[in-house]
Design a protein around this motif. Structure first.
Motif, mmCIF file in Angstrom:
data_model
loop_
_atom_site.group_PDB
_atom_site.id
_atom_site.type_symbol
_atom_site.label_atom_id
_atom_site.label_comp_id
_atom_site.label_asym_id
_atom_site.label_seq_id
_atom_site.Cartn_x
_atom_site.Cartn_y
_atom_site.Cartn_z
ATOM 1 N N ILE A 1 -4.086 56.760 39.220
ATOM 2 C CA ILE A 1 -4.138 58.161 39.626
ATOM 3 C C ILE A 1 -3.043 58.980 38.946
ATOM 4 C CG2 ILE A 1 -3.734 59.729 41.582
ATOM 5 C CD1 ILE A 1 -5.165 57.637 43.345
ATOM 6 N N PHE A 2 -1.837 58.413 38.876
ATOM 7 C CA PHE A 2 -0.707 59.155 38.326
ATOM 8 C C PHE A 2 -0.444 58.846 36.848
ATOM 9 C CE2 PHE A 2 -0.020 59.298 42.896
ATOM 10 C CZ PHE A 2 0.192 60.656 43.064
ATOM 11 N N LEU B 1 4.159 58.708 49.997
ATOM 12 C CA LEU B 1 3.759 58.369 48.639
ATOM 13 C C LEU B 1 4.203 56.949 48.280
ATOM 14 C CD1 LEU B 1 2.435 59.430 46.030
ATOM 15 C CD2 LEU B 1 4.688 60.181 45.322
ATOM 16 N N CYS C 1 3.035 66.320 50.580
ATOM 17 C CA CYS C 1 3.076 64.859 50.697
ATOM 18 C C CYS C 1 4.542 64.446 50.812
ATOM 19 C CB CYS C 1 2.437 64.233 49.458
ATOM 20 S SG CYS C 1 2.651 62.461 49.372
ATOM 21 N N TRP D 1 1.998 54.443 50.144
ATOM 22 C CA TRP D 1 0.680 54.308 49.514
ATOM 23 C C TRP D 1 0.778 53.484 48.236
ATOM 24 C CZ3 TRP D 1 0.077 60.251 49.988
ATOM 25 C CH2 TRP D 1 -0.193 60.582 51.317
ATOM 26 N N HIS D 2 1.851 53.692 47.499
ATOM 27 C CA HIS D 2 2.062 52.935 46.268
ATOM 28 C C HIS D 2 2.176 51.436 46.581
ATOM 29 C CE1 HIS D 2 3.529 51.953 42.261
ATOM 30 N NE2 HIS D 2 4.502 51.279 42.842
ATOM 31 N N THR E 1 -4.212 51.303 41.919
ATOM 32 C CA THR E 1 -4.816 52.626 42.062
ATOM 33 C C THR E 1 -3.768 53.717 41.900
ATOM 34 O OG1 THR E 1 -6.516 51.761 43.519
ATOM 35 C CG2 THR E 1 -6.123 54.133 43.611
ATOM 36 N N HIS E 2 -2.595 53.523 42.468
ATOM 37 C CA HIS E 2 -1.518 54.504 42.343
ATOM 38 C C HIS E 2 -1.196 54.749 40.863
ATOM 39 C CE1 HIS E 2 2.208 56.603 43.469
ATOM 40 N NE2 HIS E 2 2.702 56.021 42.393
ATOM 41 N N CYS E 3 -1.064 53.692 40.109
ATOM 42 C CA CYS E 3 -0.752 53.819 38.682
ATOM 43 C C CYS E 3 -1.877 54.536 37.938
ATOM 44 C CB CYS E 3 -0.485 52.454 38.064
ATOM 45 S SG CYS E 3 1.067 51.715 38.622
ATOM 46 N N ASP F 1 -1.421 49.909 47.362
ATOM 47 C CA ASP F 1 -2.368 49.743 46.260
ATOM 48 C C ASP F 1 -1.719 50.204 44.956
ATOM 49 O OD1 ASP F 1 -4.518 49.553 44.571
ATOM 50 O OD2 ASP F 1 -5.885 50.699 45.824
ATOM 51 N N HIS F 2 -0.916 49.339 44.390
ATOM 52 C CA HIS F 2 -0.157 49.646 43.181
ATOM 53 C C HIS F 2 -1.072 50.005 42.003
ATOM 54 C CE1 HIS F 2 3.084 49.348 40.250
ATOM 55 N NE2 HIS F 2 2.303 48.574 39.538
#
Length: 104
Positions: free
Chosen positions: A81-82, A67, A62, A70-71, A77-79, A74-75
């Motif tokens: 997932i990580f 990355l 990636c 993508w962040h 969802t990113h938060c 959709d902040h």
């Protein structure tokens, strides 16, 4: 797999060839190479079974710029997932309570 300066050529080639990545990872783990010395004794039969069943084709490179893009899309969802705690925003305004005259 993502890093600040992306994957180097050796790692890039391994990611592109999942069979080679599998063999290299297992060989390095078994011999304690590439920073894995403390893990050699942890290669149990049970863990080896998990390793053997893992699909190394799932590992993708990636690019950092992707990355970040993508962040930005959709902040939330990113938060999630990580496992990042999102910054707390201001509380919503308190609703105005009705007066006694409005309740009657």
């Amino acid at each position: 797999m993502c890093s600040p300066q992306n994957a180097g050529p050796d790692l890039h080639d391994l990611i592109a060839n999942p069979a080679a990545l599998t063999q290299r990872f297992l060989a390095d783990w078994a011999t304690g190479k590439t920073g894995m010395k403390s893990l050699v004794s942890g290669l149990t039969t049970e863990l080896r079974a998990v390793f053997d069943s893992f699909d190394f084709e799932r590992i993708k490179e990636c690019l950092l710029r992707n990355l970040l893009a993508w962040h930005a899309i959709d902040h939330v969802t990113h938060c999630r997932i990580f496992h990042i705690e999102a910054e707390r925003v201001d509380d919503p305004a308190m609703p105005v309570l009705p007066t006694e005259d409005e309740l009657i």
